[in-house]
Design a protein around this motif. Structure first.
Motif, PDB file in Angstrom:
ATOM      1  N   GLY A 204       0.803  -1.226   0.000  1.00 25.48           N
ATOM      2  CA  GLY A 204       0.000   0.000   0.000  1.00 25.48           C
ATOM      3  C   GLY A 204       0.836   1.277   0.000  1.00 25.48           C
ATOM      4  O   GLY A 204       2.020   1.265   0.348  1.00 25.48           O
ATOM      5  N   GLU A 205       0.188   2.363  -0.389  1.00 22.99           N
ATOM      6  CA  GLU A 205       0.910   3.635  -0.499  1.00 22.99           C
ATOM      7  C   GLU A 205       1.483   4.093   0.837  1.00 22.99           C
ATOM      8  O   GLU A 205       0.864   3.949   1.893  1.00 22.99           O
ATOM      9  N   HIS A 206       2.661   4.659   0.758  1.00 21.73           N
ATOM     10  CA  HIS A 206       3.355   5.138   1.966  1.00 21.73           C
ATOM     11  C   HIS A 206       4.580   5.947   1.563  1.00 21.73           C
ATOM     12  O   HIS A 206       4.994   5.915   0.406  1.00 21.73           O
ATOM     13  N   THR A 207       5.149   6.636   2.529  1.00 18.07           N
ATOM     14  CA  THR A 207       6.478   7.213   2.333  1.00 18.07           C
ATOM     15  C   THR A 207       7.427   6.430   3.237  1.00 18.07           C
ATOM     16  O   THR A 207       6.999   5.818   4.221  1.00 18.07           O
ATOM     17  N   ASP A 208       8.708   6.439   2.893  1.00 21.81           N
ATOM     18  CA  ASP A 208       9.697   5.722   3.705  1.00 21.81           C
ATOM     19  C   ASP A 208      10.212   6.650   4.802  1.00 21.81           C
ATOM     20  O   ASP A 208      10.528   7.807   4.536  1.00 21.81           O
ATOM     21  N   PRO A 209      10.320   6.155   6.030  1.00 26.18           N
ATOM     22  CA  PRO A 209      10.734   7.030   7.141  1.00 26.18           C
ATOM     23  C   PRO A 209      12.211   7.445   7.116  1.00 26.18           C
ATOM     24  O   PRO A 209      12.553   8.486   7.665  1.00 26.18           O
ATOM     25  N   GLN A 210      13.064   6.623   6.505  1.00 26.05           N
ATOM     26  CA  GLN A 210      14.515   6.847   6.607  1.00 26.05           C
ATOM     27  C   GLN A 210      14.997   8.052   5.787  1.00 26.05           C
ATOM     28  O   GLN A 210      14.208   8.857   5.329  1.00 26.05           O
ATOM     29  N   ILE A 211      16.317   8.108   5.565  1.00 29.90           N
ATOM     30  CA  ILE A 211      16.907   9.185   4.775  1.00 29.90           C
ATOM     31  C   ILE A 211      16.755   8.896   3.284  1.00 29.90           C
ATOM     32  O   ILE A 211      16.249   9.701   2.508  1.00 29.90           O
ATOM     33  N   ILE A 212      17.200   7.700   2.914  1.00 26.79           N
ATOM     34  CA  ILE A 212      17.220   7.350   1.500  1.00 26.79           C
ATOM     35  C   ILE A 212      16.878   5.872   1.332  1.00 26.79           C
ATOM     36  O   ILE A 212      17.209   5.055   2.199  1.00 26.79           O
ATOM     37  N   SER A 213      16.185   5.532   0.260  1.00 24.52           N
ATOM     38  CA  SER A 213      15.939   4.129  -0.070  1.00 24.52           C
ATOM     39  C   SER A 213      16.491   3.862  -1.455  1.00 24.52           C
ATOM     40  O   SER A 213      16.337   4.692  -2.351  1.00 24.52           O
ATOM     41  N   VAL A 214      17.142   2.713  -1.584  1.00 23.84           N
ATOM     42  CA  VAL A 214      17.721   2.321  -2.869  1.00 23.84           C
ATOM     43  C   VAL A 214      17.061   1.010  -3.267  1.00 23.84           C
ATOM     44  O   VAL A 214      17.235  -0.003  -2.591  1.00 23.84           O
ATOM     45  N   LEU A 215      16.280   1.058  -4.338  1.00 21.51           N
ATOM     46  CA  LEU A 215      15.471  -0.090  -4.734  1.00 21.51           C
ATOM     47  C   LEU A 215      15.935  -0.694  -6.048  1.00 21.51           C
ATOM     48  O   LEU A 215      16.293   0.030  -6.972  1.00 21.51           O
ATOM     49  N   ARG A 216      15.894  -2.004  -6.096  1.00 20.71           N
ATOM     50  CA  ARG A 216      16.182  -2.700  -7.341  1.00 20.71           C
ATOM     51  C   ARG A 216      15.146  -3.813  -7.471  1.00 20.71           C
ATOM     52  O   ARG A 216      14.785  -4.457  -6.482  1.00 20.71           O
ATOM     53  N   SER A 217      14.612  -4.029  -8.668  1.00 28.86           N
ATOM     54  CA  SER A 217      13.639  -5.103  -8.847  1.00 28.86           C
ATOM     55  C   SER A 217      13.950  -5.906 -10.096  1.00 28.86           C
ATOM     56  O   SER A 217      14.754  -5.480 -10.924  1.00 28.86           O
ATOM     57  N   ASN A 218      13.294  -7.041 -10.222  1.00 24.81           N
ATOM     58  CA  ASN A 218      13.397  -7.791 -11.477  1.00 24.81           C
ATOM     59  C   ASN A 218      12.547  -7.082 -12.537  1.00 24.81           C
ATOM     60  O   ASN A 218      12.077  -5.968 -12.310  1.00 24.81           O
ATOM     61  N   ASP A 219      12.327  -7.769 -13.656  1.00 27.42           N
ATOM     62  CA  ASP A 219      11.662  -7.103 -14.775  1.00 27.42           C
ATOM     63  C   ASP A 219      10.145  -7.013 -14.688  1.00 27.42           C
ATOM     64  O   ASP A 219       9.512  -6.766 -15.701  1.00 27.42           O
ATOM     65  N   THR A 220       9.577  -7.235 -13.529  1.00 29.05           N
ATOM     66  CA  THR A 220       8.115  -7.174 -13.399  1.00 29.05           C
ATOM     67  C   THR A 220       7.665  -5.808 -12.893  1.00 29.05           C
ATOM     68  O   THR A 220       8.179  -5.319 -11.887  1.00 29.05           O
ATOM     69  N   ALA A 221       6.687  -5.214 -13.611  1.00 24.00           N
ATOM     70  CA  ALA A 221       6.186  -3.893 -13.237  1.00 24.00           C
ATOM     71  C   ALA A 221       5.404  -3.958 -11.933  1.00 24.00           C
ATOM     72  O   ALA A 221       5.166  -5.039 -11.391  1.00 24.00           O
ATOM     73  N   GLY A 222       4.992  -2.820 -11.423  1.00 24.32           N
ATOM     74  CA  GLY A 222       4.150  -2.769 -10.229  1.00 24.32           C
ATOM     75  C   GLY A 222       4.357  -1.501  -9.416  1.00 24.32           C
ATOM     76  O   GLY A 222       3.422  -0.967  -8.839  1.00 24.32           O
TER      77      GLY A 222
END
Ligand code: GA4
Length: 330
Positions: A204-222
């Motif tokens: 669900g929708e949210h903001t991340d509490p920390q300073i920075i988030s670094v995200l990597r995903s496979n080839d599936t959208a979402g």
């Protein structure tokens, strides 16, 4: 071959489909960090969206692929095996339940605390078992690579904002005591009930509490991010890139100049999505308040000072979609 039984949708919440967006959706900035002038692009992206994509990050694909492979192997284990890890309260394995205040999503995940000691010391006992040694080493290598990337990005932010020292943000996540988290998410293909109109919430929708988030995903959208006008923009998946999110703490340090981006993940009807996210947080006792270096003459702080530990304590009492920073606004 591993055969997964079809999971049932149970009490997972649905996301209200949005009216089609008729104007052309704005692009997500793509920044090559080694390009001259990248710092200014980074600052602009943090101000406008709080989100951008990083290419040419220097993290070897093998290292990324190795962790993805370990994650896929883990999530393919029988449910009882996965549950042996222990519930995510706050670190461990979770399925469908997110946090402890009733949020649900079409997702299962592993949440791990990052400590300055190598993983042996960390929260998840199963990782110390000899059979988990390849998972543990993949996690350790990935974590240190991605933390360095977070630092490079945070240093380019400081440079772009023309503040010194360059490590003014990055030192917070590099500190021995920094309170950071690694999250592995698995969104299985979702049987779409008719009532859902094809839209089921993965996370669900949210903001991340920390300073920075670094995200990597496979080839599936979402993944989708929210713009200031409340509309949602889908992020095209790119398995070779990293995506950077500004978190609440960085919004505070910049007195609102950088935007902590609201985002969510929609479940996919056909393919499974695997993502790995590093959340870079400050040490527990760190006091967070707008940096005076960034305040223009006469500018007032929008937030009262608080410690990271205080913020986290409040955050864990909220639901995902809540406006957590609201409690700290002046
Ligand atoms: C969102 C960012 C990270 O995934 C996380 C999440 C945490 C959790 O899943 O346990 C929280 C959520 C996140 C924000 C509010 C609280 C805590 C679930 C929740 C309802 C690990 C984090 O640090 O905050």
């Amino acid at each position: 071959m591993v055969v997964l039984t079809k999971p049932s949708l149970g009490q997972v919440s649905l996301t209200r489909p949005q009216k089609p967006n008729h104007h052309h959706p704005p692009g997500i900035p793509v920044i090559n960090l080694s390009e001259p002038g990248a710092e200014a692009l980074v600052v602009r992206a943090c101000e406008e969206l709080g989100f951008f994509k990083v290419t040419d990050h220097g993290i070897p694909m093998e290292l990324i692929a190795k962790l993805e492979e370990e994650a896929v192997k883990f999530f393919a284990l029988p449910q009882t095996e996965k549950e042996r890890v222990g519930p995510a309260s706050p670190f461990g394995y979770g399925s469908k339940n997110i946090g402890c205040n009733g949020d649900t999503g079409w997702v299962e995940y592993l949440l791990m605390e990052i400590t300055s000691k190598p993983m042996s010391h960390a929260s998840l006992a199963f990782l110390t078992e000899p059979s988990a040694s390849s998972f543990r080493s993949a996690l350790n290598e990935y974590m240190s690579a991605v933390r360095k990337l977070a630092c490079v990005v945070l240093e380019s932010m400081a440079e772009g904002l023309k503040i010194e020292p360059r490590n003014i943000f990055s030192k917070l996540v590099m500190d021995e005591e920094s309170d950071s988290v690694l999250r592995l998410n698995h969104y299985p293909p979702c049987p779409m009930p008719e009532a859902s109109e094809g839209v089921v919430t993965g996370f669900g929708e949210h903001t991340d509490p920390q300073i920075i988030s670094v995200l990597r995903s496979n080839d599936t959208a979402g993944l989708q991010i929210s713009l200031r006008d409340g509309s949602w923009v889908s992020v095209l998946p790119d398995r070779a890139a990293f995506f950077i999110n500004v978190g609440d703490s960085l919004q505070v340090l910049t007195n609102g100049r950088f935007r902590s981006v609201r985002h969510r993940v929609l479940a996919n009807g056909l393919k499974s999505r695997v993502s790995m996210i590093y959340f870079g947080g400050p040490p527990s006792g760190e006091r967070l308040a707008p940096l005076s270096l960034l305040m223009r003459e006469g500018e007032e702080s929008h937030y009262r000072e608080f410690t990271w530990c205080e913020y986290k304590r409040c955050a864990y009492k909220t639901m995902l979609a809540d406006n957590r920073l609201g409690q700290f606004e002046k």
